[in-house]
Scaffold this motif. Structure first.
Motif, PDB file in Angstrom:
ATOM      1  N   PRO A 129       0.831  -1.214   0.000  1.00 33.95           N
ATOM      2  CA  PRO A 129       0.000   0.000   0.000  1.00 33.95           C
ATOM      3  C   PRO A 129       0.869   1.269   0.000  1.00 33.95           C
ATOM      4  O   PRO A 129       1.902   1.346   0.661  1.00 33.95           O
ATOM      5  CB  PRO A 129      -0.802  -0.138   1.291  1.00 33.95           C
ATOM      6  N   LYS A 130       0.451   2.213  -0.769  1.00 29.99           N
ATOM      7  CA  LYS A 130       1.195   3.474  -0.858  1.00 29.99           C
ATOM      8  C   LYS A 130       0.991   4.316   0.403  1.00 29.99           C
ATOM      9  O   LYS A 130      -0.079   4.323   0.988  1.00 29.99           O
ATOM     10  CB  LYS A 130       0.711   4.267  -2.076  1.00 29.99           C
ATOM     11  N   LYS A 131       2.097   4.962   0.819  1.00 27.74           N
ATOM     12  CA  LYS A 131       2.021   5.849   1.996  1.00 27.74           C
ATOM     13  C   LYS A 131       1.283   7.123   1.639  1.00 27.74           C
ATOM     14  O   LYS A 131       1.494   7.698   0.587  1.00 27.74           O
ATOM     15  CB  LYS A 131       3.423   6.204   2.486  1.00 27.74           C
ATOM     16  N   LYS A 132       0.449   7.539   2.610  1.00 27.56           N
ATOM     17  CA  LYS A 132      -0.341   8.732   2.394  1.00 27.56           C
ATOM     18  C   LYS A 132       0.516  10.000   2.600  1.00 27.56           C
ATOM     19  O   LYS A 132       1.242  10.097   3.596  1.00 27.56           O
ATOM     20  CB  LYS A 132      -1.522   8.737   3.338  1.00 27.56           C
ATOM     21  N   ALA A 133       0.490  10.927   1.676  1.00 26.43           N
ATOM     22  CA  ALA A 133       1.273  12.176   1.792  1.00 26.43           C
ATOM     23  C   ALA A 133       0.588  13.164   2.737  1.00 26.43           C
ATOM     24  O   ALA A 133      -0.632  13.318   2.667  1.00 26.43           O
ATOM     25  CB  ALA A 133       1.443  12.804   0.410  1.00 26.43           C
ATOM     26  N   PHE A 134       1.387  13.737   3.694  1.00 24.53           N
ATOM     27  CA  PHE A 134       0.834  14.684   4.674  1.00 24.53           C
ATOM     28  C   PHE A 134       0.796  16.074   4.069  1.00 24.53           C
ATOM     29  O   PHE A 134       1.656  16.470   3.296  1.00 24.53           O
ATOM     30  CB  PHE A 134       1.695  14.718   5.937  1.00 24.53           C
ATOM     31  N   SER A 135      -0.200  16.828   4.524  1.00 25.23           N
ATOM     32  CA  SER A 135      -0.272  18.227   4.083  1.00 25.23           C
ATOM     33  C   SER A 135       0.682  19.093   4.921  1.00 25.23           C
ATOM     34  O   SER A 135       1.296  18.636   5.891  1.00 25.23           O
ATOM     35  CB  SER A 135      -1.707  18.735   4.229  1.00 25.23           C
ATOM     36  N   PHE A 136       0.818  20.367   4.561  1.00 27.38           N
ATOM     37  CA  PHE A 136       1.740  21.270   5.277  1.00 27.38           C
ATOM     38  C   PHE A 136       1.292  21.481   6.711  1.00 27.38           C
ATOM     39  O   PHE A 136       2.098  21.492   7.639  1.00 27.38           O
ATOM     40  CB  PHE A 136       1.810  22.624   4.538  1.00 27.38           C
ATOM     41  N   LYS A 137      -0.008  21.603   6.921  1.00 28.46           N
ATOM     42  CA  LYS A 137      -0.523  21.824   8.265  1.00 28.46           C
ATOM     43  C   LYS A 137      -0.268  20.637   9.166  1.00 28.46           C
ATOM     44  O   LYS A 137       0.121  20.766  10.337  1.00 28.46           O
ATOM     45  CB  LYS A 137      -2.017  22.120   8.183  1.00 28.46           C
ATOM     46  N   GLU A 138      -0.505  19.408   8.602  1.00 32.94           N
ATOM     47  CA  GLU A 138      -0.278  18.198   9.391  1.00 32.94           C
ATOM     48  C   GLU A 138       1.210  18.035   9.714  1.00 32.94           C
ATOM     49  O   GLU A 138       1.575  17.623  10.827  1.00 32.94           O
ATOM     50  CB  GLU A 138      -0.800  16.977   8.614  1.00 32.94           C
ATOM     51  N   ALA A 139       2.067  18.390   8.750  1.00 35.91           N
ATOM     52  CA  ALA A 139       3.508  18.301   9.019  1.00 35.91           C
ATOM     53  C   ALA A 139       3.948  19.279  10.096  1.00 35.91           C
ATOM     54  O   ALA A 139       4.788  18.968  10.967  1.00 35.91           O
ATOM     55  CB  ALA A 139       4.279  18.549   7.727  1.00 35.91           C
ATOM     56  N   PHE A 140       3.367  20.493  10.098  1.00 36.70           N
ATOM     57  CA  PHE A 140       3.720  21.488  11.110  1.00 36.70           C
ATOM     58  C   PHE A 140       3.288  21.044  12.486  1.00 36.70           C
ATOM     59  O   PHE A 140       4.020  21.172  13.472  1.00 36.70           O
ATOM     60  CB  PHE A 140       3.061  22.833  10.740  1.00 36.70           C
ATOM     61  N   MET A 141       2.105  20.462  12.585  1.00 35.83           N
ATOM     62  CA  MET A 141       1.610  20.004  13.875  1.00 35.83           C
ATOM     63  C   MET A 141       2.437  18.859  14.410  1.00 35.83           C
ATOM     64  O   MET A 141       2.710  18.750  15.607  1.00 35.83           O
ATOM     65  CB  MET A 141       0.140  19.594  13.724  1.00 35.83           C
ATOM     66  N   LEU A 142       2.849  17.936  13.555  1.00 32.75           N
ATOM     67  CA  LEU A 142       3.686  16.823  13.998  1.00 32.75           C
ATOM     68  C   LEU A 142       5.040  17.309  14.505  1.00 32.75           C
ATOM     69  O   LEU A 142       5.568  16.820  15.512  1.00 32.75           O
ATOM     70  CB  LEU A 142       3.866  15.827  12.835  1.00 32.75           C
ATOM     71  N   GLU A 143       5.615  18.287  13.823  1.00 32.61           N
ATOM     72  CA  GLU A 143       6.924  18.813  14.245  1.00 32.61           C
ATOM     73  C   GLU A 143       6.807  19.555  15.554  1.00 32.61           C
ATOM     74  O   GLU A 143       7.697  19.441  16.469  1.00 32.61           O
ATOM     75  CB  GLU A 143       7.465  19.776  13.151  1.00 32.61           C
ATOM     76  N   ARG A 144       5.758  20.299  15.746  1.00 31.57           N
ATOM     77  CA  ARG A 144       5.538  21.014  17.020  1.00 31.57           C
ATOM     78  C   ARG A 144       5.384  20.046  18.170  1.00 31.57           C
ATOM     79  O   ARG A 144       5.906  20.233  19.273  1.00 31.57           O
ATOM     80  CB  ARG A 144       4.315  21.916  16.886  1.00 31.57           C
ATOM     81  N   THR A 145       4.610  18.942  17.924  1.00 39.47           N
ATOM     82  CA  THR A 145       4.441  17.935  18.976  1.00 39.47           C
ATOM     83  C   THR A 145       5.747  17.286  19.341  1.00 39.47           C
ATOM     84  O   THR A 145       6.028  16.993  20.498  1.00 39.47           O
ATOM     85  CB  THR A 145       3.449  16.874  18.495  1.00 39.47           C
ATOM     86  N   ARG A 146       6.606  17.032  18.321  1.00 38.49           N
ATOM     87  CA  ARG A 146       7.901  16.397  18.589  1.00 38.49           C
ATOM     88  C   ARG A 146       8.787  17.317  19.420  1.00 38.49           C
ATOM     89  O   ARG A 146       9.452  16.871  20.392  1.00 38.49           O
ATOM     90  CB  ARG A 146       8.588  16.092  17.269  1.00 38.49           C
ATOM     91  N   LEU A 147       8.807  18.642  19.154  1.00 41.96           N
ATOM     92  CA  LEU A 147       9.643  19.586  19.916  1.00 41.96           C
ATOM     93  C   LEU A 147       9.124  19.727  21.349  1.00 41.96           C
ATOM     94  O   LEU A 147       9.930  19.847  22.294  1.00 41.96           O
ATOM     95  CB  LEU A 147       9.615  20.955  19.212  1.00 41.96           C
ATOM     96  N   THR A 148       7.814  19.694  21.491  1.00 40.86           N
ATOM     97  CA  THR A 148       7.238  19.797  22.839  1.00 40.86           C
ATOM     98  C   THR A 148       7.654  18.587  23.691  1.00 40.86           C
ATOM     99  O   THR A 148       7.987  18.715  24.887  1.00 40.86           O
ATOM    100  CB  THR A 148       5.710  19.856  22.776  1.00 40.86           C
ATOM    101  N   LEU A 149       7.653  17.432  23.127  1.00 40.71           N
ATOM    102  CA  LEU A 149       8.049  16.212  23.850  1.00 40.71           C
ATOM    103  C   LEU A 149       9.543  16.264  24.211  1.00 40.71           C
ATOM    104  O   LEU A 149       9.966  15.751  25.253  1.00 40.71           O
ATOM    105  CB  LEU A 149       7.699  14.984  23.022  1.00 40.71           C
ATOM    106  N   MET A 150      10.361  16.844  23.376  1.00 40.78           N
ATOM    107  CA  MET A 150      11.796  16.893  23.643  1.00 40.78           C
ATOM    108  C   MET A 150      12.094  17.884  24.781  1.00 40.78           C
ATOM    109  O   MET A 150      13.042  17.683  25.568  1.00 40.78           O
ATOM    110  CB  MET A 150      12.525  17.315  22.380  1.00 40.78           C
ATOM    111  N   MET A 151      11.340  18.954  24.954  1.00 38.24           N
ATOM    112  CA  MET A 151      11.575  19.917  26.021  1.00 38.24           C
ATOM    113  C   MET A 151      11.111  19.308  27.342  1.00 38.24           C
ATOM    114  O   MET A 151      11.641  19.570  28.390  1.00 38.24           O
ATOM    115  CB  MET A 151      10.810  21.221  25.735  1.00 38.24           C
TER     116      MET A 151
END
Length: 249
Positions: A227-249
C-alpha cells in the motif's frame, strides 16, 4: 362363454375326424401325432362332469358322477377287446375281403371307422340336448367365426407393424433432440466466448474467466502490491513537528 354344448360337440367332431385319419396313418410317428391332436381337442369327460350339477338334481349328483366314472371304466375294459376283434378284418376268410385291399393295407382302419361313426352319432344326438348353462351366449356361425379369426390375425399384424414404426419414430425423435441439444450447447459456448471478449475489451484491468480458472488450476500465487504511503499536508507536518519539539523539552 358359449356354454357346455359347443365344447362337447367340438370334442366329438374332432374325435371323429382324427380317428378317420388315424386309421390310414402310414407310420407310427403320424399315428402318435394324431392321437396327440385327439387328446388336445377332446375334453368331453370334463365337460360331462361340469354339466352334471346343472342338469341333475342336487339330491342325485353323486349318482351322476358315479355313472360317468362307471361308463368310462366299462369303455376302457370293452374297447380294447372290440378293437382287437375289428383289427385287420382281411384275415377272416369268411368275410371274403381281398388280401390286397384297403383293409389289408390299413389294418386299423375298421376299428377307427367304428369309433368315428360312434362319435358322429353322438354328435347328431347332442343337437337335441338343451344348453345347461343359462348364462351362455349364442355361439357364432362358421362364417362369423372365420371372420372373427381373420380380424384377429389382421389386428395382430397391424399391431406389430405399428410397434415397429413407433420404435423407429422414437429413435428418430431421440436423434433429433440430441442434435438440437448439441446445437444449443454450441450456441451457448459461442455466446459465452463473445461475452467474455466484450467484457475484456470494456475493462482491460479485470482478469478474464479463463485466466482465473488457469490460476486456480496451477495454484500460482498472485503478487500483492504494497500500500502506498499517504502524503501529509503542510498543516499536518507542522503540527507533527511542534508535537515532537514539545516532547523533547
Amino acid at each position: 362363454v358359449y356354454g357346455r354344448k359347443p365344447a362337447m360337440q367340438m370334442g366329438l367332431l374332432g374325435t371323429g375326424i382324427v380317428m378317420l385319419f388315424f386309421g390310414i396313418s402310414p407310420n407310427l410317428p403320424v399315428a402318435c401325432l394324431l392321437r396327440f391332436l385327439q387328446g388336445v381337442g377332446n375334453g368331453n369327460l370334463l365337460v360331462a362332469k361340469a354339466m352334471i350339477p346343472e342338469v341333475v338334481p342336487k339330491a342325485h349328483e353323486a349318482k351322476g358322477y358315479s355313472l360317468v366314472s362307471l361308463t368310462w371304466g366299462i369303455g376302457s375294459l370293452i374297447g380294447p377287446g372290440v378293437g382287437g376283434v375289428l383289427y385287420d378284418p382281411s384275415r377272416y376268410e369268411s368275410l371274403g375281403l381281398s388280401p390286397t385291399g384297403i383293409f389289408a393295407q390299413y389294418p386299423a382302419l375298421l376299428p377307427s371307422l367304428a369309433i368315428a361313426c360312434y362319435s358322429f352319432f353322438a354328435l347328431a344326438c347332442s343337437q337335441f340336448i338343451p344348453e345347461s348353462n343359462k348364462d351362455a351366449k349364442k355361439p357364432p356361425s362358421v362364417r362369423q367365426a372365420l371372420g372373427m379369426g381373420l380380424k384377429k390375425v389382421k389386428k395382430l399384424g397391424s399391431g406389430k407393424q405399428r410397434s415397429v414404426s413407433n420404435n423407429n419414430d422414437d429413435g428418430n425423435d431421440d436423434n433429433n433432440k440430441l442434435t438440437e441439444l448439441e446445437g444449443e450447447g454450441a450456441n451457448n459456448n459461442k455466446k459465452t466466448t463473445t461475452n467474455l471478449g466484450e467484457k475484456g475489451t470494456e475493462n482491460p484491468d479485470t482478469t478474464t474467466a479463463s485466466t482465473i480458472a488457469q490460476q486456480q488450476h496451477h495454484h500460482t500465487p498472485t503478487a500483492t502490491k504494497a500500500p502506498k504511503k499517504k502524503a501529509f499536508s503542510f498543516k499536518e507536518a507542522f503540527m507533527l513537528e511542534r508535537t515532537r519539539l514539545t516532547l523533547m523539552m
